[in-house]
Design a protein around this motif. Sequence first.
Motif, PDB file in Angstrom:
ATOM      1  N   CYS A  74      33.457  45.077  29.266  1.00  0.00           N
ATOM      2  CA  CYS A  74      32.264  45.821  29.694  1.00  0.00           C
ATOM      3  C   CYS A  74      32.598  47.006  30.596  1.00  0.00           C
ATOM      4  O   CYS A  74      31.701  47.717  31.058  1.00  0.00           O
ATOM      5  N   GLY A  75      33.883  47.208  30.868  1.00  0.00           N
ATOM      6  CA  GLY A  75      34.307  48.335  31.689  1.00  0.00           C
ATOM      7  C   GLY A  75      34.252  48.086  33.181  1.00  0.00           C
ATOM      8  O   GLY A  75      34.314  49.029  33.976  1.00  0.00           O
ATOM      9  N   LYS A  76      34.159  46.817  33.585  1.00  0.00           N
ATOM     10  CA  LYS A  76      34.084  46.506  35.008  1.00  0.00           C
ATOM     11  C   LYS A  76      35.480  46.415  35.621  1.00  0.00           C
ATOM     12  O   LYS A  76      36.461  46.115  34.934  1.00  0.00           O
ATOM     13  N   ASP A  77      35.544  46.679  36.910  1.00  0.00           N
ATOM     14  CA  ASP A  77      36.814  46.614  37.633  1.00  0.00           C
ATOM     15  C   ASP A  77      37.199  45.150  37.844  1.00  0.00           C
ATOM     16  O   ASP A  77      36.466  44.404  38.503  1.00  0.00           O
ATOM     17  N   VAL A  78      38.301  44.731  37.292  1.00  0.00           N
ATOM     18  CA  VAL A  78      38.752  43.350  37.451  1.00  0.00           C
ATOM     19  C   VAL A  78      40.041  43.270  38.261  1.00  0.00           C
ATOM     20  O   VAL A  78      40.753  42.271  38.232  1.00  0.00           O
ATOM     21  N   SER A  79      40.324  44.345  39.009  1.00  0.00           N
ATOM     22  CA  SER A  79      41.584  44.408  39.757  1.00  0.00           C
ATOM     23  C   SER A  79      41.654  43.400  40.895  1.00  0.00           C
ATOM     24  O   SER A  79      42.741  43.126  41.411  1.00  0.00           O
ATOM     25  N   LEU A  80      40.500  42.849  41.294  1.00  0.00           N
ATOM     26  CA  LEU A  80      40.528  41.826  42.343  1.00  0.00           C
ATOM     27  C   LEU A  80      41.410  40.648  41.939  1.00  0.00           C
ATOM     28  O   LEU A  80      41.909  39.919  42.788  1.00  0.00           O
ATOM     29  N   GLY A  81      41.600  40.504  40.639  1.00  0.00           N
ATOM     30  CA  GLY A  81      42.444  39.425  40.154  1.00  0.00           C
ATOM     31  C   GLY A  81      43.888  39.567  40.570  1.00  0.00           C
ATOM     32  O   GLY A  81      44.644  38.594  40.556  1.00  0.00           O
ATOM     33  N   GLU A  82      44.286  40.757  40.941  1.00  0.00           N
ATOM     34  CA  GLU A  82      45.668  40.969  41.371  1.00  0.00           C
ATOM     35  C   GLU A  82      45.825  40.920  42.889  1.00  0.00           C
ATOM     36  O   GLU A  82      46.927  40.806  43.393  1.00  0.00           O
ATOM     37  N   LYS A  83      44.711  41.007  43.601  1.00  0.00           N
ATOM     38  CA  LYS A  83      44.781  41.181  45.052  1.00  0.00           C
ATOM     39  C   LYS A  83      44.332  39.972  45.864  1.00  0.00           C
ATOM     40  O   LYS A  83      44.510  39.942  47.080  1.00  0.00           O
ATOM     41  N   THR A  84      43.745  38.992  45.217  1.00  0.00           N
ATOM     42  CA  THR A  84      43.104  37.893  45.947  1.00  0.00           C
ATOM     43  C   THR A  84      44.069  36.736  46.192  1.00  0.00           C
ATOM     44  O   THR A  84      44.788  36.308  45.284  1.00  0.00           O
ATOM     45  N   VAL A 103      37.193  33.800  41.842  1.00  0.00           N
ATOM     46  CA  VAL A 103      37.012  33.331  43.222  1.00  0.00           C
ATOM     47  C   VAL A 103      36.577  34.491  44.117  1.00  0.00           C
ATOM     48  O   VAL A 103      35.649  34.368  44.925  1.00  0.00           O
ATOM     49  N   ALA A 104      37.234  35.632  43.968  1.00  0.00           N
ATOM     50  CA  ALA A 104      36.918  36.799  44.793  1.00  0.00           C
ATOM     51  C   ALA A 104      35.489  37.279  44.568  1.00  0.00           C
ATOM     52  O   ALA A 104      34.805  37.704  45.508  1.00  0.00           O
ATOM     53  N   LYS A 105      35.015  37.198  43.336  1.00  0.00           N
ATOM     54  CA  LYS A 105      33.664  37.651  42.998  1.00  0.00           C
ATOM     55  C   LYS A 105      32.600  36.599  43.294  1.00  0.00           C
ATOM     56  O   LYS A 105      31.406  36.869  43.175  1.00  0.00           O
ATOM     57  N   GLY A 106      33.030  35.414  43.695  1.00  0.00           N
ATOM     58  CA  GLY A 106      32.068  34.341  43.970  1.00  0.00           C
ATOM     59  C   GLY A 106      31.530  33.689  42.714  1.00  0.00           C
ATOM     60  O   GLY A 106      30.540  32.953  42.763  1.00  0.00           O
ATOM     61  N   ILE A 107      32.171  33.950  41.586  1.00  0.00           N
ATOM     62  CA  ILE A 107      31.742  33.364  40.317  1.00  0.00           C
ATOM     63  C   ILE A 107      32.199  31.912  40.226  1.00  0.00           C
ATOM     64  O   ILE A 107      31.468  31.038  39.783  1.00  0.00           O
ATOM     65  N   MET A 108      33.418  31.684  40.661  1.00  0.00           N
ATOM     66  CA  MET A 108      33.986  30.342  40.674  1.00  0.00           C
ATOM     67  C   MET A 108      34.000  29.795  42.094  1.00  0.00           C
ATOM     68  O   MET A 108      34.539  30.433  42.999  1.00  0.00           O
TER      69      MET A 108
END
Length: 206
Positions: free
Chosen positions: A141-151, A174-179
């Motif tokens: 969807c073009g969203k930024d998923v870079s939090l996956g590398e920084k959390t 986890v960073a997005k509060g989804i999990m």
Amino acid sequence: MFKRITRTFALLLILALSFSFAAMAKGPFVDVPSDEWFAGAVIEVRDKGLMAGNDLGYFMPYEPLTRAELVIILWRLAGKPVVNYTMPFVDVPEDEWYTEAVRWAAASKIVPGAQGAAFGPNAGVTREAAMTLLWRYAAYCGKDVSLGEKTDISGFKDANKINKNALSAMKWAVAKGIMKGTTSNTLSPADVLNRAQAATVLTRLG
């Protein structure tokens, strides 16, 4: 005679109202009481057309979410796109209710698979696998998923049990509060996601 009819009508009205109030107390589905922690999420995903119950009015909140169900949910979120793509999975027939959703997911690399591979449509989807598909969908969807590398998720004692291919997705979720953790310090990555949990996760996807 008139009094008898009036009394009968009053009793029928009371019974009808009683059944109506009982149904309201039970919530949106027979097995989803309105005071359950997941009731609001179930209502939301139902109203958005993402998840539904069976013909008898049961949502089956504690049943495992299957891989086919998750893919069709994402397909619905994407607007049910139609793609021209050769189905790579040998266990996905051409005429199943989930076929076009899996075809789209394969074409979009949300569920990558080599020709001749198995998809496992009826298998329960694990928590880490579910987050991986959601992570790929967010990227699609073009969203930024870079939090996956920084959390940093090292505070969860079972973080070392996460499959390396799912690690970035789990960190992102986890960073997005989804999990959320199954406890304050466990993520239970290999546990199968149930339908109530899936509904809740979907409301956090944004």
